[in-house]
Design an enzyme around this catalytic site. Structure first.
Site, PDB file in Angstrom:
ATOM      1  N   CYS A 130      21.333 -61.501 -71.823  1.00  0.00           N
ATOM      2  CA  CYS A 130      21.425 -60.662 -73.022  1.00  0.00           C
ATOM      3  C   CYS A 130      22.872 -60.339 -73.427  1.00  0.00           C
ATOM      4  CB  CYS A 130      20.613 -59.386 -72.832  1.00  0.00           C
ATOM      5  SG  CYS A 130      20.825 -58.616 -71.235  1.00  0.00           S
ATOM      6  N   HIS A 243      23.106 -53.234 -76.077  1.00  0.00           N
ATOM      7  CA  HIS A 243      24.339 -53.446 -75.310  1.00  0.00           C
ATOM      8  C   HIS A 243      25.519 -53.547 -76.284  1.00  0.00           C
ATOM      9  CE1 HIS A 243      21.800 -54.104 -71.962  1.00  0.00           C
ATOM     10  NE2 HIS A 243      22.003 -55.388 -71.718  1.00  0.00           N
TER      11      HIS A 243
HETATM   12  N1  LIG Z   1      15.225 -55.940 -70.433  1.00  0.00           N
HETATM   13  C1  LIG Z   1      16.066 -56.754 -71.073  1.00  0.00           C
HETATM   14  O1  LIG Z   1      16.847 -56.333 -71.932  1.00  0.00           O
HETATM   15  C2  LIG Z   1      16.086 -58.212 -70.739  1.00  0.00           C
HETATM   16  C3  LIG Z   1      16.906 -59.041 -71.502  1.00  0.00           C
HETATM   17  C4  LIG Z   1      16.926 -60.407 -71.221  1.00  0.00           C
HETATM   18  C5  LIG Z   1      16.143 -60.904 -70.218  1.00  0.00           C
HETATM   19  N2  LIG Z   1      15.342 -60.071 -69.479  1.00  0.00           N
HETATM   20  C6  LIG Z   1      14.535 -60.655 -68.424  1.00  0.00           C
HETATM   21  O2  LIG Z   1      13.158 -60.527 -68.787  1.00  0.00           O
HETATM   22  C7  LIG Z   1      12.367 -60.331 -67.611  1.00  0.00           C
HETATM   23  C8  LIG Z   1      11.546 -59.061 -67.752  1.00  0.00           C
HETATM   24  O3  LIG Z   1      12.384 -57.958 -67.973  1.00  0.00           O
HETATM   25  P1  LIG Z   1      11.843 -56.539 -68.465  1.00  0.00           P
HETATM   26  O4  LIG Z   1      13.061 -55.761 -68.727  1.00  0.00           O
HETATM   27  O5  LIG Z   1      10.820 -56.678 -69.527  1.00  0.00           O
HETATM   28  O6  LIG Z   1      11.157 -56.006 -67.109  1.00  0.00           O
HETATM   29  P2  LIG Z   1       9.988 -54.928 -66.921  1.00  0.00           P
HETATM   30  O7  LIG Z   1       9.978 -53.935 -68.014  1.00  0.00           O
HETATM   31  O8  LIG Z   1      10.133 -54.457 -65.528  1.00  0.00           O
HETATM   32  O9  LIG Z   1       8.632 -55.801 -67.033  1.00  0.00           O
HETATM   33  C9  LIG Z   1       8.253 -56.733 -66.077  1.00  0.00           C
HETATM   34  C10 LIG Z   1       6.981 -57.437 -66.509  1.00  0.00           C
HETATM   35  O10 LIG Z   1       6.654 -58.432 -65.528  1.00  0.00           O
HETATM   36  C11 LIG Z   1       5.319 -58.235 -65.094  1.00  0.00           C
HETATM   37  N3  LIG Z   1       5.131 -58.617 -63.691  1.00  0.00           N
HETATM   38  C12 LIG Z   1       5.753 -58.124 -62.602  1.00  0.00           C
HETATM   39  N4  LIG Z   1       5.267 -58.700 -61.465  1.00  0.00           N
HETATM   40  C13 LIG Z   1       4.331 -59.573 -61.884  1.00  0.00           C
HETATM   41  C14 LIG Z   1       3.432 -60.445 -61.195  1.00  0.00           C
HETATM   42  N5  LIG Z   1       3.434 -60.552 -59.867  1.00  0.00           N
HETATM   43  N6  LIG Z   1       2.566 -61.191 -61.933  1.00  0.00           N
HETATM   44  C15 LIG Z   1       2.540 -61.093 -63.280  1.00  0.00           C
HETATM   45  N7  LIG Z   1       3.356 -60.275 -63.983  1.00  0.00           N
HETATM   46  C16 LIG Z   1       4.226 -59.515 -63.299  1.00  0.00           C
HETATM   47  C17 LIG Z   1       5.081 -56.738 -65.267  1.00  0.00           C
HETATM   48  O11 LIG Z   1       3.693 -56.499 -65.269  1.00  0.00           O
HETATM   49  P3  LIG Z   1       3.064 -55.092 -64.727  1.00  0.00           P
HETATM   50  O12 LIG Z   1       3.225 -54.137 -65.869  1.00  0.00           O
HETATM   51  O13 LIG Z   1       1.628 -55.465 -64.480  1.00  0.00           O
HETATM   52  O14 LIG Z   1       3.814 -54.711 -63.500  1.00  0.00           O
HETATM   53  C18 LIG Z   1       5.762 -56.507 -66.592  1.00  0.00           C
HETATM   54  O15 LIG Z   1       4.925 -56.923 -67.643  1.00  0.00           O
HETATM   55  C19 LIG Z   1      13.356 -60.346 -66.447  1.00  0.00           C
HETATM   56  O16 LIG Z   1      13.439 -61.666 -65.956  1.00  0.00           O
HETATM   57  C20 LIG Z   1      14.656 -59.960 -67.088  1.00  0.00           C
HETATM   58  O17 LIG Z   1      15.769 -60.440 -66.386  1.00  0.00           O
HETATM   59  C21 LIG Z   1      15.310 -58.736 -69.718  1.00  0.00           C
END
Ligand SMILES: NC(=O)c1ccc[n+]([C@@H]2O[C@H](COP(=O)([O-])OP(=O)(O)OC[C@H]3O[C@@H](n4cnc5c(N)ncnc54)[C@H](OP(=O)(O)O)[C@@H]3O)[C@@H](O)[C@H]2O)c1
Length: 334
Positions: A130, A243
């Site tokens: 990001c 950011h």
């Molecule tokens: N946040 C950002 O700004 C951003 C930017 C770029 C990239 N990313 C990337 O995007 C990804 C997610 O980030 P996020 O910020 O959205 O995280 P988050 O809010 O913690 O969400 C994680 C998601 O993954 C699911 N998950 C976790 N364990 C799982 C499993 N065993 N099987 C299936 N689903 C599972 C969770 O489901 P439950 O609700 O069921 O736990 C939830 O839907 C990461 O790889 C991160 O590096 C994030």
């Protein structure tokens, strides 16, 4: 590709996943069918898309049968296990994690910069980091005009960049501090409320963090610029969303303020907000929930030859994740 594809969102309940649902709706993406996937914890929960409720299903090895496009945002481990499987089942994966970004067989794409790279995918396309994506939205047009050699940068990264749990942590800690209770900590290594943390991600042997090195590594791949250099300090700040990055860039060719401004004004996905005399500059409060990134504080760098300083801010849940992923999906339908 099916013109009305069956789209699956892996990690649909997360900070990025929920933005993906909203972005598909906002951009009128021609979703033929929608499948929402997450962990067993969320199975049965309902999320809204176009006014209709969709149940969240538990991700499993059969989840991708009949799916055309899978948008992954459930972390690197899930992507490593399930993205190749989804690609083998015949769908195109757009992956938000860092798992495949530096894989030579996987395109890493910001559509405003290297949309053409989508064409050589073999089932997986990676979405960039990001902070890198937001920086490149301003840096790449300048690179095309003046040839960037290197940058020195510091980031000011919102807590939502670390997921839904991290957003909760900031809110909870503010409540605890204001009401005089002891501060509790889960998502970050230190208190984030009323503090800044000069650490995003794990430290590497060279003293930089993994997040910091993504700017150089991913920047080289996206800009097709193998000698690009970036020295970055990534900092987590108590901001919910968006950011910001302070950049000093050194170019091959002389750069004037007027020419830089002209280039940035024409850049897609970017707004120039630069009226210092009126205290107007990009701020996370005003770039949140907006598709475009904003650039301002333009000035000639007083310590670099052919140098330019700028400040760029953007919603990392959108341009840094969900929006960019949906834009890649749009490229697949062209
Ligand atoms: N946040 C950002 O700004 C951003 C930017 C770029 C990239 N990313 C990337 O995007 C990804 C997610 O980030 P996020 O910020 O959205 O995280 P988050 O809010 O913690 O969400 C994680 C998601 O993954 C699911 N998950 C976790 N364990 C799982 C499993 N065993 N099987 C299936 N689903 C599972 C969770 O489901 P439950 O609700 O069921 O736990 C939830 O839907 C990461 O790889 C991160 O590096 C994030």
């Amino acid at each position: 590709m099916n013109r009305n594809p069956h789209v699956a969102i892996v990690g649909a309940t997360g900070a990025v996943g929920q933005e993906m649902i909203r972005t598909l709706e906002k951009r009128n993406f021609p979703v033929g069918r929608l499948t929402l996937l997450a962990s067993a914890r969320s199975a049965g929960r309902k999320l809204k898309f176009r006014g209709q409720e969709f149940p969240v299903q538990e991700l499993n090895r059969e989840s991708f049968n009949g799916v055309d496009i899978a948008l992954f945002s459930a972390g690197g481990d899930i992507s490593r296990e399930f993205a190749p499987l989804a690609a083998r089942a015949g769908c195109v994966v757009v992956d938000n994690s860092s798992a495949f970004r530096m894989d030579d067989a996987v395109p890493l794409v910001i559509p405003e910069i290297n949309a053409a790279d989508v064409s050589w995918h073999r089932g997986i396309i990676a979405n960039p980091n990001c902070t890198t994506a937001i920086t490149l939205m301003a840096l790449y047009p300048l690179h095309r005009a003046f040839g960037v050699k290197r940058i020195f940068a510091s980031s000011y990264q919102a807590v939502s960049g670390a997921g839904a749990r991290a957003m909760e942590e900031l809110k909870r800690q503010i409540g605890e501090i204001v009401s005089g209770r002891p501060v509790t900590r889960e998502a970050f290594p230190h208190q984030i409320a009323f503090n800044v943390l000069p650490q995003v991600d794990r430290f590497l042997p060279n003293g930089y963090t993994r997040e910091e090195m993504k700017m150089e590594n991913e920047g080289r791949k996206i800009m097709h610029h193998p000698t690009f250099r970036a020295s970055v300090t990534c900092v987590r700040v108590p901001v919910y969303r968006s950011h910001s990055v302070a950049v000093s860039a050194e170019f091959e060719r002389p750069v004037s303020l007027e020419a830089a401004r002209e280039v940035l004004q024409k850049a897609p996905g970017l707004d120039v907000v630069d009226e210092p005399e009126n205290q107007k500059y990009p701020m996370p409060l005003f770039t949140s929930e907006r598709d475009n990134c904003q650039v301002g504080r333009l000035r000639k760098d007083c310590a670099l030859d052919n140098g330019l300083c700028f400040w760029v801010s953007g919603d990392q849940l959108l341009k840094g994740a969900a929006l960019n992923a949906v834009q890649i999906a749009e490229e697949l339908l062209r």
